[in-house]
Design a protein around this motif. Structure first.
Motif, PDB file in Angstrom:
ATOM      1  N   ALA A 196      22.585  26.473  34.901  1.00 14.33           N
ATOM      2  CA  ALA A 196      22.056  26.726  35.898  1.00 14.33           C
ATOM      3  C   ALA A 196      22.590  26.282  37.249  1.00 14.33           C
ATOM      4  CB  ALA A 196      20.531  26.472  35.618  1.00 14.33           C
ATOM      5  N   PHE A 197      23.451  25.259  37.348  1.00 13.42           N
ATOM      6  CA  PHE A 197      23.669  24.773  38.552  1.00 13.42           C
ATOM      7  C   PHE A 197      24.595  25.669  39.396  1.00 13.42           C
ATOM      8  CE2 PHE A 197      27.027  22.327  41.040  1.00 13.42           C
ATOM      9  CZ  PHE A 197      26.156  21.438  41.858  1.00 13.42           C
ATOM     10  N   PRO A 198      25.596  26.456  39.128  1.00 14.69           N
ATOM     11  CA  PRO A 198      25.980  27.307  40.330  1.00 14.69           C
ATOM     12  C   PRO A 198      25.035  28.394  40.787  1.00 14.69           C
ATOM     13  CG  PRO A 198      27.035  27.890  37.983  1.00 14.69           C
ATOM     14  CD  PRO A 198      26.177  26.607  37.851  1.00 14.69           C
ATOM     15  N   ILE A 199      24.164  28.903  39.732  1.00 14.79           N
ATOM     16  CA  ILE A 199      23.208  29.941  39.970  1.00 14.79           C
ATOM     17  C   ILE A 199      21.979  29.114  41.298  1.00 14.79           C
ATOM     18  CG2 ILE A 199      21.321  31.471  39.307  1.00 14.79           C
ATOM     19  CD1 ILE A 199      22.601  30.994  36.409  1.00 14.79           C
ATOM     20  N   ARG A 200      21.664  28.217  40.958  1.00 17.40           N
ATOM     21  CA  ARG A 200      20.734  27.472  42.019  1.00 17.40           C
ATOM     22  C   ARG A 200      21.703  27.230  43.204  1.00 17.40           C
ATOM     23  NH1 ARG A 200      18.436  23.887  37.205  1.00 17.40           N
ATOM     24  NH2 ARG A 200      16.646  24.974  36.769  1.00 17.40           N
ATOM     25  N   ARG A 201      22.788  26.879  43.042  1.00 24.85           N
ATOM     26  CA  ARG A 201      23.721  26.606  44.317  1.00 24.85           C
ATOM     27  C   ARG A 201      23.894  27.956  45.334  1.00 24.85           C
ATOM     28  NH1 ARG A 201      26.337  22.133  46.053  1.00 24.85           N
ATOM     29  NH2 ARG A 201      28.230  22.449  47.462  1.00 24.85           N
ATOM     30  N   HIS A 202      24.099  28.756  44.662  1.00 24.50           N
ATOM     31  CA  HIS A 202      24.644  30.129  45.321  1.00 24.50           C
ATOM     32  C   HIS A 202      23.693  31.265  45.310  1.00 24.50           C
ATOM     33  CE1 HIS A 202      28.548  28.378  45.385  1.00 24.50           C
ATOM     34  NE2 HIS A 202      28.630  28.113  44.240  1.00 24.50           N
ATOM     35  N   THR A 203      22.577  31.018  44.623  1.00 28.02           N
ATOM     36  CA  THR A 203      21.583  32.159  44.937  1.00 28.02           C
ATOM     37  C   THR A 203      20.232  31.663  45.003  1.00 28.02           C
ATOM     38  OG1 THR A 203      20.800  32.396  42.313  1.00 28.02           O
ATOM     39  CG2 THR A 203      22.926  33.440  42.844  1.00 28.02           C
ATOM     40  N   ARG A 204      19.121  32.460  45.353  1.00 26.81           N
ATOM     41  CA  ARG A 204      17.779  32.169  45.685  1.00 26.81           C
ATOM     42  C   ARG A 204      17.000  32.922  44.622  1.00 26.81           C
ATOM     43  NH1 ARG A 204      17.029  32.796  52.051  1.00 26.81           N
ATOM     44  NH2 ARG A 204      18.713  31.205  52.824  1.00 26.81           N
ATOM     45  N   LEU A 205      17.454  32.984  43.236  1.00 26.75           N
ATOM     46  CA  LEU A 205      16.700  33.474  42.189  1.00 26.75           C
ATOM     47  C   LEU A 205      15.539  32.578  41.582  1.00 26.75           C
ATOM     48  CD1 LEU A 205      19.710  34.739  39.621  1.00 26.75           C
ATOM     49  CD2 LEU A 205      18.085  36.212  41.279  1.00 26.75           C
ATOM     50  N   PRO A 206      14.344  33.253  41.478  1.00 25.38           N
ATOM     51  CA  PRO A 206      13.264  32.238  40.871  1.00 25.38           C
ATOM     52  C   PRO A 206      13.688  31.672  39.576  1.00 25.38           C
ATOM     53  CG  PRO A 206      12.991  34.886  40.746  1.00 25.38           C
ATOM     54  CD  PRO A 206      14.118  34.741  41.364  1.00 25.38           C
ATOM     55  N   GLU A 207      12.846  30.669  39.282  1.00 27.01           N
ATOM     56  CA  GLU A 207      13.228  29.904  38.204  1.00 27.01           C
ATOM     57  C   GLU A 207      13.260  30.502  36.725  1.00 27.01           C
ATOM     58  OE1 GLU A 207      14.594  26.589  37.692  1.00 27.01           O
ATOM     59  OE2 GLU A 207      15.132  26.874  39.748  1.00 27.01           O
ATOM     60  N   ARG A 208      12.111  31.730  36.808  1.00 29.78           N
ATOM     61  CA  ARG A 208      12.015  32.126  35.712  1.00 29.78           C
ATOM     62  C   ARG A 208      13.368  33.271  35.305  1.00 29.78           C
ATOM     63  NH1 ARG A 208       6.850  35.731  34.976  1.00 29.78           N
ATOM     64  NH2 ARG A 208       5.830  33.723  34.897  1.00 29.78           N
ATOM     65  N   GLU A 209      13.988  33.537  36.426  1.00 27.22           N
ATOM     66  CA  GLU A 209      15.324  34.605  36.168  1.00 27.22           C
ATOM     67  C   GLU A 209      16.352  33.651  35.997  1.00 27.22           C
ATOM     68  OE1 GLU A 209      17.521  37.911  36.235  1.00 27.22           O
ATOM     69  OE2 GLU A 209      15.494  37.604  36.011  1.00 27.22           O
ATOM     70  N   ILE A 210      16.353  32.490  36.560  1.00 26.25           N
ATOM     71  CA  ILE A 210      17.394  31.619  36.369  1.00 26.25           C
ATOM     72  C   ILE A 210      17.260  31.119  34.794  1.00 26.25           C
ATOM     73  CG2 ILE A 210      18.510  29.275  36.715  1.00 26.25           C
ATOM     74  CD1 ILE A 210      17.467  29.461  39.606  1.00 26.25           C
ATOM     75  N   ALA A 211      16.380  30.829  34.184  1.00 26.36           N
ATOM     76  CA  ALA A 211      16.172  30.710  32.740  1.00 26.36           C
ATOM     77  C   ALA A 211      16.756  31.820  32.083  1.00 26.36           C
ATOM     78  CB  ALA A 211      14.826  30.293  32.456  1.00 26.36           C
ATOM     79  N   ARG A 212      16.453  32.990  32.510  1.00 25.81           N
ATOM     80  CA  ARG A 212      16.856  34.166  31.697  1.00 25.81           C
ATOM     81  C   ARG A 212      18.459  34.268  31.684  1.00 25.81           C
ATOM     82  NH1 ARG A 212      18.995  38.900  31.937  1.00 25.81           N
ATOM     83  NH2 ARG A 212      19.187  38.499  34.327  1.00 25.81           N
ATOM     84  N   VAL A 213      18.826  34.159  32.748  1.00 22.11           N
ATOM     85  CA  VAL A 213      20.491  34.250  32.638  1.00 22.11           C
ATOM     86  C   VAL A 213      21.245  32.925  31.924  1.00 22.11           C
ATOM     87  CG1 VAL A 213      22.387  34.144  34.448  1.00 22.11           C
ATOM     88  CG2 VAL A 213      20.157  35.357  35.207  1.00 22.11           C
ATOM     89  N   VAL A 214      20.482  31.959  31.962  1.00 22.25           N
ATOM     90  CA  VAL A 214      20.887  30.903  31.453  1.00 22.25           C
ATOM     91  C   VAL A 214      20.942  31.110  29.675  1.00 22.25           C
ATOM     92  CG1 VAL A 214      20.761  28.217  30.669  1.00 22.25           C
ATOM     93  CG2 VAL A 214      20.636  29.015  33.071  1.00 22.25           C
ATOM     94  N   ALA A 215      19.841  31.475  29.469  1.00 22.43           N
ATOM     95  CA  ALA A 215      19.814  31.732  27.888  1.00 22.43           C
ATOM     96  C   ALA A 215      20.758  32.913  27.755  1.00 22.43           C
ATOM     97  CB  ALA A 215      18.263  32.330  27.714  1.00 22.43           C
ATOM     98  N   GLU A 216      20.944  33.656  28.564  1.00 19.71           N
ATOM     99  CA  GLU A 216      21.935  35.079  28.262  1.00 19.71           C
ATOM    100  C   GLU A 216      23.262  34.468  28.213  1.00 19.71           C
ATOM    101  OE1 GLU A 216      23.387  37.935  31.582  1.00 19.71           O
ATOM    102  OE2 GLU A 216      21.766  38.831  30.486  1.00 19.71           O
ATOM    103  N   LYS A 217      23.672  33.586  28.899  1.00 25.71           N
ATOM    104  CA  LYS A 217      25.251  33.203  29.174  1.00 25.71           C
ATOM    105  C   LYS A 217      25.329  32.359  27.727  1.00 25.71           C
ATOM    106  CE  LYS A 217      25.602  35.567  32.977  1.00 25.71           C
ATOM    107  NZ  LYS A 217      26.345  36.921  32.861  1.00 25.71           N
TER     108      LYS A 217
END
Length: 241
Positions: A100-121
Motif C-alpha cells: 500500500a505504501f506507493p498507493i498512499r504516497r502517490h494517490t488519494r484513494l480511500p482506504e477501502r479502495e487501497i485495501a482492494r488494490v493491495v489484495a488484487e496485487k
C-alpha cells in the motif's frame, strides 16, 4: 519506450559505460546481462534519473531524463515500478502496508479502495491473504513476490528488476522467472531486467543485451543472441570465459 544514445559514464578514472546505444521496445521484456561491474545497474539508475551520463542521452518516452526538472522527474518515476535485489521491504510494516505504501504516497484513494488494490496485487503474485504477515515471517522467494506486488501497485508502464532471482535456490528462482513472464503478459508493461542468471535470462527475455568491458557487445532478439557464433558470447554463455 527507452533509448540509450551514445551513453558513456565514468567514476574518476574508472570507465563503466562507453558509447552505449540501444532502444528498448514497449510492452516487452529486455534483459541486460554481463559480468559484475560492467555498468548494468548504472544503466538502470539512468532510467529513473538516479545517475546521469557523462556523455550521450537516456530518453524515456522521448523525454531526456537528465534534463527533466524535479516535478517532471517525479511524474516520470510515478509511471515506473522497481523490484530490488532483496525485495527491499520495510521491516516495520506488514506485507499489506508495504504494498500500500506507493498507493498512499502517490494517490488519494480511500482506504477501502487501497485495501482492494493491495489484495488484487498480492493475489496476482501468488500471495493471497498475506496482508497481515511481517517481512520477517516470509521466505526469500515470498519477499520477492511481495516486492513485485508493490512494484506493480500503481500499474506502471515500466517495471525495473534488479537481479530478481539473486540469492534464491534454483526451484524458487524458476518460480520467480515464471511469475515475471506471466506478469508481463497480463500487464503488458515494459519490463527491464538486469541479471547474472543466464538460464533465467533465456526463459524470460524477449530481447537481450550483453555488456562486457564497458561496451554493449551484443543486443538483439533472444534467439538471435542464443544462436550467435560470436566467440565472446559462446564463451560467456558456457561460463568458460
Amino acid at each position: 519506450m527507452i533509448e540509450y544514445v551514445n551513453v558513456s559514464k565514468s567514476y574518476g578514472e574508472v570507465h563503466v559505460l562507453d558509447d552505449v546505444s540501444c532502444s528498448i521496445p514497449a510492452g516487452r521484456t529486455t534483459v541486460f546481462i554481463g559480468p559484475s561491474g560492467v555498468g548494468k545497474s548504472v544503466m538502470m539508475k539512468m532510467i529513473v534519473g538516479l545517475e546521469r551520463p557523462d556523455a550521450g542521452r537516456v530518453l524515456v518516452r522521448g523525454e531526456e531524463v537528465a534534463r527533466l526538472g524535479e516535478r517532471a522527474l517525479y511524474r516520470l518515476r510515478r509511471r515506473m515500478g522497481m523490484l530490488f535485489q532483496d525485495g527491499a521491504l520495510f521491516d516495520s510494516m506488514t506485507t499489506g502496508e508495504n504494498v500500500a505504501f506507493p498507493i498512499r504516497r502517490h494517490t488519494r484513494l480511500p482506504e477501502r479502495e487501497i485495501a482492494r488494490v493491495v489484495a488484487e496485487k498480492l493475489d496476482l503474485v501468488g500471495m493471497p491473504g498475506c496482508e497481515g504477515k511481517m517481512p520477517s515471517e516470509l521466505s526469500g522467494g515470498m519477499r520477492k513476490r511481495v516486492g513485485l506486488a508493490r512494484a506493480i501497485a500503481l500499474d506502471p508502464e515500466i517495471v525495473l528488476f534488479d537481479e530478481p532471482t539473486s540469492g534464491l535456490d534454483p526451484l524458487t528462482a524458476d518460480a520467480i522467472d515464471e511469475l515475471i513472464v506471466s506478469m508481463q503478459r497480463r500487464l503488458g508493461s515494459t519490463f527491464v531486467v538486469i541479471s547474472h542468471d543466464i538460464p533465467g535470462t533465456f526463459r524470460i527475455a524477449d530481447r537481450i543485451g550483453v555488456l562486457f568491458d564497458t561496451r554493449l557487445v551484443a543486443y538483439g532478439e533472444r534467439e538471435e543472441i542464443r544462436r550467435s557464433a560470436d566467440p565472446l558470447l559462446v564463451e560467456f554463455f558456457s561460463r568458460t570465459i
